[in-house]
Design a protein around this motif. Sequence first.
Motif, PDB file in Angstrom:
ATOM      1  N   GLN A  74      -6.793  -6.862  -1.094  1.00 42.62           N
ATOM      2  CA  GLN A  74      -6.280  -7.707  -0.012  1.00 42.62           C
ATOM      3  C   GLN A  74      -6.590  -9.182  -0.273  1.00 42.62           C
ATOM      4  O   GLN A  74      -5.815 -10.064   0.106  1.00 42.62           O
ATOM      5  CB  GLN A  74      -6.811  -7.252   1.343  1.00 42.62           C
ATOM      6  CG  GLN A  74      -8.252  -7.596   1.625  1.00 42.62           C
ATOM      7  CD  GLN A  74      -8.653  -7.244   3.044  1.00 42.62           C
ATOM      8  OE1 GLN A  74      -7.818  -6.911   3.879  1.00 42.62           O
ATOM      9  NE2 GLN A  74      -9.933  -7.318   3.317  1.00 42.62           N
ATOM     10  N   LEU A 113      -6.830   5.287  -2.567  1.00 40.49           N
ATOM     11  CA  LEU A 113      -6.346   4.100  -1.849  1.00 40.49           C
ATOM     12  C   LEU A 113      -7.443   3.305  -1.157  1.00 40.49           C
ATOM     13  O   LEU A 113      -7.169   2.217  -0.664  1.00 40.49           O
ATOM     14  CB  LEU A 113      -5.298   4.516  -0.806  1.00 40.49           C
ATOM     15  CG  LEU A 113      -4.000   5.062  -1.365  1.00 40.49           C
ATOM     16  CD1 LEU A 113      -3.055   5.441  -0.235  1.00 40.49           C
ATOM     17  CD2 LEU A 113      -3.341   4.048  -2.292  1.00 40.49           C
ATOM     18  N   ASP A 114      -8.652   3.808  -1.112  1.00 44.41           N
ATOM     19  CA  ASP A 114      -9.691   3.106  -0.369  1.00 44.41           C
ATOM     20  C   ASP A 114     -10.553   2.202  -1.237  1.00 44.41           C
ATOM     21  O   ASP A 114     -10.983   1.145  -0.784  1.00 44.41           O
ATOM     22  CB  ASP A 114     -10.575   4.114   0.375  1.00 44.41           C
ATOM     23  CG  ASP A 114      -9.818   4.820   1.479  1.00 44.41           C
ATOM     24  OD1 ASP A 114      -8.955   4.169   2.112  1.00 44.41           O
ATOM     25  OD2 ASP A 114     -10.063   6.018   1.695  1.00 44.41           O
ATOM     26  N   GLU A 115     -10.823   2.602  -2.473  1.00 47.73           N
ATOM     27  CA  GLU A 115     -11.752   1.842  -3.307  1.00 47.73           C
ATOM     28  C   GLU A 115     -11.294   0.408  -3.578  1.00 47.73           C
ATOM     29  O   GLU A 115     -12.108  -0.509  -3.565  1.00 47.73           O
ATOM     30  CB  GLU A 115     -11.993   2.560  -4.637  1.00 47.73           C
ATOM     31  CG  GLU A 115     -12.830   3.809  -4.517  1.00 47.73           C
ATOM     32  CD  GLU A 115     -13.153   4.435  -5.864  1.00 47.73           C
ATOM     33  OE1 GLU A 115     -12.843   3.822  -6.920  1.00 47.73           O
ATOM     34  OE2 GLU A 115     -13.708   5.534  -5.871  1.00 47.73           O
ATOM     35  N   GLN A 116     -10.002   0.198  -3.823  1.00 52.49           N
ATOM     36  CA  GLN A 116      -9.509  -1.128  -4.180  1.00 52.49           C
ATOM     37  C   GLN A 116      -9.050  -1.936  -2.975  1.00 52.49           C
ATOM     38  O   GLN A 116      -8.758  -3.114  -3.096  1.00 52.49           O
ATOM     39  CB  GLN A 116      -8.384  -1.022  -5.205  1.00 52.49           C
ATOM     40  CG  GLN A 116      -6.975  -1.020  -4.675  1.00 52.49           C
ATOM     41  CD  GLN A 116      -6.550   0.207  -3.894  1.00 52.49           C
ATOM     42  OE1 GLN A 116      -7.266   1.182  -3.803  1.00 52.49           O
ATOM     43  NE2 GLN A 116      -5.390   0.154  -3.308  1.00 52.49           N
ATOM     44  N   LYS A 117      -8.983  -1.330  -1.805  1.00 51.28           N
ATOM     45  CA  LYS A 117      -8.376  -1.976  -0.630  1.00 51.28           C
ATOM     46  C   LYS A 117      -9.013  -3.331  -0.302  1.00 51.28           C
ATOM     47  O   LYS A 117      -8.305  -4.323  -0.105  1.00 51.28           O
ATOM     48  CB  LYS A 117      -8.470  -1.047   0.579  1.00 51.28           C
ATOM     49  CG  LYS A 117      -7.694  -1.541   1.783  1.00 51.28           C
ATOM     50  CD  LYS A 117      -7.744  -0.557   2.914  1.00 51.28           C
ATOM     51  CE  LYS A 117      -6.757   0.540   2.638  1.00 51.28           C
ATOM     52  NZ  LYS A 117      -6.621   1.485   3.729  1.00 51.28           N
ATOM     53  N   GLU A 118     -10.333  -3.401  -0.248  1.00 49.23           N
ATOM     54  CA  GLU A 118     -11.017  -4.651   0.093  1.00 49.23           C
ATOM     55  C   GLU A 118     -10.709  -5.739  -0.926  1.00 49.23           C
ATOM     56  O   GLU A 118     -10.381  -6.864  -0.581  1.00 49.23           O
ATOM     57  CB  GLU A 118     -12.521  -4.410   0.190  1.00 49.23           C
ATOM     58  CG  GLU A 118     -13.332  -5.662   0.465  1.00 49.23           C
ATOM     59  CD  GLU A 118     -13.079  -6.274   1.830  1.00 49.23           C
ATOM     60  OE1 GLU A 118     -13.237  -7.513   1.965  1.00 49.23           O
ATOM     61  OE2 GLU A 118     -12.718  -5.532   2.769  1.00 49.23           O
ATOM     62  N   SER A 140      -1.521   8.532  -2.880  1.00 50.38           N
ATOM     63  CA  SER A 140      -2.894   8.614  -2.370  1.00 50.38           C
ATOM     64  C   SER A 140      -3.906   8.847  -3.488  1.00 50.38           C
ATOM     65  O   SER A 140      -5.078   8.496  -3.344  1.00 50.38           O
ATOM     66  CB  SER A 140      -3.003   9.711  -1.311  1.00 50.38           C
ATOM     67  OG  SER A 140      -2.695  10.965  -1.884  1.00 50.38           O
ATOM     68  N   TYR A 167     -10.555   1.830 -10.052  1.00 46.72           N
ATOM     69  CA  TYR A 167     -10.471   2.286  -8.674  1.00 46.72           C
ATOM     70  C   TYR A 167      -9.697   3.594  -8.639  1.00 46.72           C
ATOM     71  O   TYR A 167      -8.729   3.769  -9.370  1.00 46.72           O
ATOM     72  CB  TYR A 167      -9.741   1.262  -7.807  1.00 46.72           C
ATOM     73  CG  TYR A 167     -10.426  -0.087  -7.726  1.00 46.72           C
ATOM     74  CD1 TYR A 167     -11.672  -0.227  -7.135  1.00 46.72           C
ATOM     75  CD2 TYR A 167      -9.809  -1.229  -8.233  1.00 46.72           C
ATOM     76  CE1 TYR A 167     -12.289  -1.466  -7.043  1.00 46.72           C
ATOM     77  CE2 TYR A 167     -10.417  -2.477  -8.142  1.00 46.72           C
ATOM     78  CZ  TYR A 167     -11.662  -2.587  -7.546  1.00 46.72           C
ATOM     79  OH  TYR A 167     -12.267  -3.815  -7.458  1.00 46.72           O
ATOM     80  N   THR A 202       0.836  -1.205   0.000  1.00 42.36           N
ATOM     81  CA  THR A 202       0.000   0.000   0.000  1.00 42.36           C
ATOM     82  C   THR A 202       0.868   1.251   0.000  1.00 42.36           C
ATOM     83  O   THR A 202       0.557   2.233  -0.675  1.00 42.36           O
ATOM     84  CB  THR A 202      -0.948  -0.002   1.210  1.00 42.36           C
ATOM     85  OG1 THR A 202      -1.783  -1.156   1.130  1.00 42.36           O
ATOM     86  CG2 THR A 202      -1.820   1.236   1.243  1.00 42.36           C
ATOM     87  N   THR A 224      -1.143  -5.497   7.528  1.00 37.48           N
ATOM     88  CA  THR A 224      -1.837  -4.251   7.156  1.00 37.48           C
ATOM     89  C   THR A 224      -1.192  -3.054   7.791  1.00 37.48           C
ATOM     90  O   THR A 224      -0.401  -3.133   8.675  1.00 37.48           O
ATOM     91  CB  THR A 224      -3.328  -4.305   7.544  1.00 37.48           C
ATOM     92  OG1 THR A 224      -3.427  -4.572   8.944  1.00 37.48           O
ATOM     93  CG2 THR A 224      -4.042  -5.352   6.735  1.00 37.48           C
TER      94      THR A 224
END
Length: 189
Positions: A108, A100-105, A86, A97, A81, A189
Amino acid sequence: MVKKRTSYYKDLSADYSRPGLVSDQMKAKLLEDAAKYIALKEDTLPAIDASYTAEQIEKENKDWWPTHCEALRQGRGDLLTGEYRSDLVYFCQDGPYYGLDEQKEREQHWWALIAQPNVTMCWPIVMFWSEFVHFEWYCVDDETNEALAKGTVSWVRRGHRGACYYKSEQLTFYRDVFASPELLKLITT
């Protein structure tokens, strides 16, 4: 006449084209280097100019590449990450995406599947030009030699100072699409 092939890793610090080519000492050094490179990332994407040339950026990308491979093999989501800006733009079949938040799920799960125990991710092809890094990868089950996944990826990485701000990837998973909760727990993480 057939063009003679050369190793894509001949001028890099470690060879990730196959399993078993990197010593434990080198693995540890590469993870330390990864953290150092991430710390150099600037808030504003630096310009490519006389003070930060395309040649310098390409050299930094070649230095960085083995650190990326080792971070993936060890499931170091924290380092992976950290390689992104950002304002990352990430195009793939599940995307696009942004940030950094949209693809995180989703990402992983990918990391958990390709870094799971008894599986080795390999990158037989990696090419560099200025801020562009193109590579192909595959994962192999260490016991059965079964192919688990493969992909083709392009990163636009402005060296250590800029990090990755654009990624395009085609992924194919053969065995699993989502990681089990047990595998997800193995990703740092």
